[in-house]
Design an enzyme around this catalytic site. Structure first.
Site, PDB file in Angstrom:
ATOM      1  N   TYR A  19      -3.905   2.052  15.993  1.00 12.51           N
ATOM      2  CA  TYR A  19      -2.691   2.091  16.812  1.00 12.51           C
ATOM      3  C   TYR A  19      -2.961   1.930  18.301  1.00 12.51           C
ATOM      4  O   TYR A  19      -2.255   1.225  18.994  1.00 12.51           O
ATOM      5  CB  TYR A  19      -1.915   3.398  16.555  1.00 12.51           C
ATOM      6  CG  TYR A  19      -1.354   3.456  15.152  1.00 12.51           C
ATOM      7  CD1 TYR A  19      -0.132   2.869  14.857  1.00 12.51           C
ATOM      8  CD2 TYR A  19      -2.064   4.046  14.111  1.00 12.51           C
ATOM      9  CE1 TYR A  19       0.377   2.885  13.563  1.00 12.51           C
ATOM     10  CE2 TYR A  19      -1.566   4.054  12.812  1.00 12.51           C
ATOM     11  CZ  TYR A  19      -0.349   3.470  12.552  1.00 12.51           C
ATOM     12  OH  TYR A  19       0.145   3.464  11.276  1.00 12.51           O
ATOM     13  N   GLU A  69      -7.161   8.437   6.236  1.00 13.31           N
ATOM     14  CA  GLU A  69      -7.414   9.099   7.511  1.00 13.31           C
ATOM     15  C   GLU A  69      -7.860  10.551   7.366  1.00 13.31           C
ATOM     16  O   GLU A  69      -7.146  11.478   7.779  1.00 13.31           O
ATOM     17  CB  GLU A  69      -6.162   9.037   8.410  1.00 13.31           C
ATOM     18  CG  GLU A  69      -5.715   7.620   8.699  1.00 13.31           C
ATOM     19  CD  GLU A  69      -4.616   7.538   9.759  1.00 13.31           C
ATOM     20  OE1 GLU A  69      -4.162   8.585  10.249  1.00 13.31           O
ATOM     21  OE2 GLU A  69      -4.217   6.421  10.093  1.00 13.31           O
ATOM     22  N   ARG A 109       0.851  -1.186   0.000  1.00 18.03           N
ATOM     23  CA  ARG A 109       0.000   0.000   0.000  1.00 18.03           C
ATOM     24  C   ARG A 109       0.887   1.237   0.000  1.00 18.03           C
ATOM     25  O   ARG A 109       1.696   1.406   0.906  1.00 18.03           O
ATOM     26  CB  ARG A 109      -0.908  -0.016   1.241  1.00 18.03           C
ATOM     27  CG  ARG A 109      -1.705   1.241   1.444  1.00 18.03           C
ATOM     28  CD  ARG A 109      -2.642   1.131   2.652  1.00 18.03           C
ATOM     29  NE  ARG A 109      -3.349   2.389   2.803  1.00 18.03           N
ATOM     30  CZ  ARG A 109      -3.123   3.285   3.765  1.00 18.03           C
ATOM     31  NH1 ARG A 109      -2.226   3.051   4.711  1.00 18.03           N
ATOM     32  NH2 ARG A 109      -3.781   4.416   3.801  1.00 18.03           N
ATOM     33  N   GLU A 129      -3.311  -0.060   8.230  1.00 15.23           N
ATOM     34  CA  GLU A 129      -2.110   0.353   8.977  1.00 15.23           C
ATOM     35  C   GLU A 129      -2.196  -0.202  10.380  1.00 15.23           C
ATOM     36  O   GLU A 129      -3.251  -0.127  11.022  1.00 15.23           O
ATOM     37  CB  GLU A 129      -1.998   1.884   9.131  1.00 15.23           C
ATOM     38  CG  GLU A 129      -1.557   2.606   7.904  1.00 15.23           C
ATOM     39  CD  GLU A 129      -1.426   4.114   8.128  1.00 15.23           C
ATOM     40  OE1 GLU A 129      -1.224   4.565   9.285  1.00 15.23           O
ATOM     41  OE2 GLU A 129      -1.535   4.836   7.128  1.00 15.23           O
ATOM     42  N   ASN A 166      -7.193   1.835  10.032  1.00 15.72           N
ATOM     43  CA  ASN A 166      -5.844   2.064  10.566  1.00 15.72           C
ATOM     44  C   ASN A 166      -5.965   2.123  12.074  1.00 15.72           C
ATOM     45  O   ASN A 166      -6.780   2.875  12.606  1.00 15.72           O
ATOM     46  CB  ASN A 166      -5.271   3.387  10.047  1.00 15.72           C
ATOM     47  CG  ASN A 166      -5.082   3.393   8.531  1.00 15.72           C
ATOM     48  OD1 ASN A 166      -5.247   2.369   7.870  1.00 15.72           O
ATOM     49  ND2 ASN A 166      -4.731   4.538   7.992  1.00 15.72           N
ATOM     50  N   HIS A 220      -2.731  10.901   0.689  1.00 14.76           N
ATOM     51  CA  HIS A 220      -2.212  10.696   2.043  1.00 14.76           C
ATOM     52  C   HIS A 220      -1.612  12.027   2.518  1.00 14.76           C
ATOM     53  O   HIS A 220      -0.414  12.151   2.728  1.00 14.76           O
ATOM     54  CB  HIS A 220      -1.190   9.560   2.047  1.00 14.76           C
ATOM     55  CG  HIS A 220      -0.918   8.951   3.404  1.00 14.76           C
ATOM     56  ND1 HIS A 220      -1.022   7.607   3.660  1.00 14.76           N
ATOM     57  CD2 HIS A 220      -0.525   9.512   4.569  1.00 14.76           C
ATOM     58  CE1 HIS A 220      -0.700   7.359   4.933  1.00 14.76           C
ATOM     59  NE2 HIS A 220      -0.388   8.508   5.508  1.00 14.76           N
TER      60      HIS A 220
HETATM   61  C1  PNW Z   1      -1.064   7.585  10.716  1.00  8.88           C
HETATM   62  N1  PNW Z   1      -3.185  10.754  15.971  1.00  8.88           N
HETATM   63  O1  PNW Z   1      -0.984   8.841  11.308  1.00  8.88           O
HETATM   64  C2  PNW Z   1      -0.688   7.842   9.256  1.00  8.88           C
HETATM   65  O2  PNW Z   1      -1.578   7.329   8.315  1.00  8.88           O
HETATM   66  C3  PNW Z   1       0.735   7.527   8.940  1.00  8.88           C
HETATM   67  O3  PNW Z   1       1.153   8.317   7.853  1.00  8.88           O
HETATM   68  C4  PNW Z   1       1.599   7.706  10.163  1.00  8.88           C
HETATM   69  O4  PNW Z   1       2.967   7.621   9.898  1.00  8.88           O
HETATM   70  C5  PNW Z   1       1.157   6.659  11.171  1.00  8.88           C
HETATM   71  O5  PNW Z   1      -0.235   6.741  11.432  1.00  8.88           O
HETATM   72  C6  PNW Z   1       1.907   6.729  12.500  1.00  8.88           C
HETATM   73  O6  PNW Z   1       1.682   7.945  13.130  1.00  8.88           O
HETATM   74  C7  PNW Z   1      -1.549   9.221  12.483  1.00  8.88           C
HETATM   75  O7  PNW Z   1      -2.590  11.679  16.541  1.00  8.88           O
HETATM   76  C8  PNW Z   1      -0.988  10.332  13.096  1.00  8.88           C
HETATM   77  O8  PNW Z   1      -4.240  10.287  16.439  1.00  8.88           O
HETATM   78  C9  PNW Z   1      -1.527  10.827  14.256  1.00  8.88           C
HETATM   79  C10 PNW Z   1      -2.644  10.224  14.799  1.00  8.88           C
HETATM   80  C11 PNW Z   1      -3.239   9.125  14.182  1.00  8.88           C
HETATM   81  C12 PNW Z   1      -2.666   8.629  13.023  1.00  8.88           C
END
Ligand code: PNW
Length: 476
Positions: free
Chosen positions: A297, A166, A77, A371, A295, A121
């Site tokens: 985290y 996002e 991707r 992601e 995505n 992006h």
């Molecule tokens: C995503 N938050 O970014 C992006 O899609 C990527 O480009 C990035 O490198 C990756 O996650 C890691 O950060 C985010 O603050 C950045 O909630 C910030 C947030 C969420 C996603």
């Protein structure tokens, strides 16, 4: 614990984005995007870092495709830099820009790696920001034209298309907290931007359908929040409802159900009357999708006021203004547990919640984790190898959660590790490493970390490997 297999045809991929890896910011006709401008504005990005060179993928793409093949990945991707293929954000394409992506796609196909294109992006052509950016409707119309232009150029060989990555980040971090480009801090602009990103998605899907042969599969990557309330107190549950509206339903409402929920409109009524939503917009946004990308985290923990026991979390880049419109009375807390180098708590249960929720709410659209991954303070050992057992544990626990969601009925078809390479981590510059492959930012040398070798075994066998099942890297 027994090893268990993923479904046949499951995609094991990695993900990147153009501005974070390509470099070559002024080559072959590319013009500045909002991220070039932002990075070159003092004080915006840690260490004054920029994507001018990044990890030089524009010149090293052949090696990077080899790397992916060596790691047994069957999907990749990546995103297209809008200002590389359509410099002013309007009008004709630049052939050299398109040629770069065409060569990349051909090299991937030759290795049996499915190319998965993200059209946007976060790197809006600066000229379109100068004309008002995402708070303005015209930007959505420009996006649909850009989508047609890329589809015409690559649609004969690419089947997997994502409109936006996002949109929450584009709207809330770009126009609300200002920690991302273009760095504006205006909560009304956030809501206007969110709507016009939604419209861009809907018009973009229609443009792609018109330009692409029937086999194209089209979707979007959202970063839905797995929102939890600090307590069962009704005020905390109300805070959770409000953040769910602002994080999730503001995007999936129009896209999946053709509505902006009434509570979202009420909650934000002191900022806007939403008159920027024109007749027909919701029908244009609610397009049938072939894939939904999630995505993920870390979860999001909220309560009704800041006056609570847990420390507030600073997961949004530490901007002075909150990214969240009309939410000054809501507190964001650090979810208990171990954290990554971003300070993000490691908790795969949020991924399970989201997969089950979107399985229900999409009525069975195939889901992909587009992601997932973690930042670690990786350092090469004296022998040059890079050991990242924390990342293996993170990937293992999240992939196990994906298997649990599949067992619970969710139709999950693929997983893209963020990221293939250490790269430019937005406001944090090169200080955060998300790669499965280590990059020496001086020499640009690439070294697969132990997590890459572990993930390669998962991808090769289609079976979740135990965290210690890694064939450790050996020095040459
Ligand atoms: C995503 N938050 O970014 C992006 O899609 C990527 O480009 C990035 O490198 C990756 O996650 C890691 O950060 C985010 O603050 C950045 O909630 C910030 C947030 C969420 C996603």
């Amino acid at each position: 614990m027994s090893q268990s297999a993923f479904p046949a045809d499951f995609l094991f991929g990695s993900a990147t984005s153009a501005y974070q890896i390509e470099g070559a910011a002024a080559e072959d006709g590319r013009t500045p995007s909002i991220w070039d401008t932002f990075c070159h504005t003092p004080g915006k990005v840690l260490g004054g870092d920029t994507g001018d060179v990044a990890v030089d993928h524009y010149h090293r793409w052949r090696d990077d495709v080899e790397l992916m093949a060596d790691l047994n990945l069957n999907a990749y991707r990546f995103s297209i830099s809008w200002s590389r293929v359509q410099p002013t954000g309007r009008g004709p394409a630049v052939q050299r820009g398109l040629d770069f992506y065409r060569s990349l796609v051909d090299a991937l196909l030759e290795k049996g790696i499915t190319p998965w294109i993200t059209l946007y992006h976060w790197d809006l052509p600066q000229e379109l920001e100068d004309a008002g950016g995402w708070p303005e409707r015209a930007t959505a119309e420009r996006f649909a034209e850009y989508a047609s232009l890329v589809a015409d150029a690559l649609g004969d060989r690419v089947e997997r298309w994502t409109t936006l990555n996002e949109p929450w980040c584009s709207a809330y971090l770009g126009y609300g907290s200002g920690v991302h480009a273009p760095g504006r801090t205006d909560h009304t602009a956030v809501l206007r931007a969110a709507h016009h990103l939604n419209l861009a998605h809907g018009l973009g899907v229609q443009a792609l359908r018109a330009a692409l042969p029937g086999r194209a599969q089209i979707g979007i990557s959202l970063n839905p929040a797995a929102v939890r309330a600090l307590t069962d107190d009704p005020d905390d549950l109300n805070a959770k409802r409000r953040i769910d509206a602002l994080a999730n339903r503001i995007f999936d409402g129009p896209m999946l159900r053709g509505v902006y929920d009434e509570d979202l409109i009420q909650d934000t009524s002191r900022l806007t009357d939403w008159s920027f939503v024109k007749d027909g917009d919701l029908a244009n946004i609610q397009q049938p999708l072939d894939a939904l990308g999630i995505n993920y985290y870390t979860p999001t923990l909220v309560s009704a006021s800041a006056d609570r026991k847990l420390p507030r979390r600073d997961g949004h880049g530490g901007g002075e203004q909150s990214p969240w419109p009309a939410s000054e009375d809501i507190a964001f807390h650090q979810t208990p547990g171990e954290t990554t180098d971003m300070g993000w708590t490691i908790d795969p249960t949020g991924l399970h919640d989201l997969l089950m929720r979107y399985h229900r709410e999409t009525g069975g659209i195939p889901l992909y984790i587009t992601e997932n991954g973690m930042a670690c303070a990786d350092k090469p050992s004296p022998d040059g190898t890079v050991h990242d057992p924390e990342r293996i544990a993170y990937l293992h626990s999240h992939l196990q959660t994906v298997q649990r969601a599949i067992a619970d009925g969710a139709d999950v078809r693929g997983y893209f590790l963020w990221s293939l390479l250490d790269n430019f981590e937005w406001a944090y510059g090169y200080s955060k490493r998300f790669g499965a492959v280590y990059v020496d930012f001086e020499t640009q040398a690439r070294t697969p970390k132990s997590s890459a070798l572990w993930y390669a075994q998962v991808a090769r066998t289609g079976v979740l490997q135990e965290p210690d099942a890694v064939r450790e890297p050996v020095a040459d």
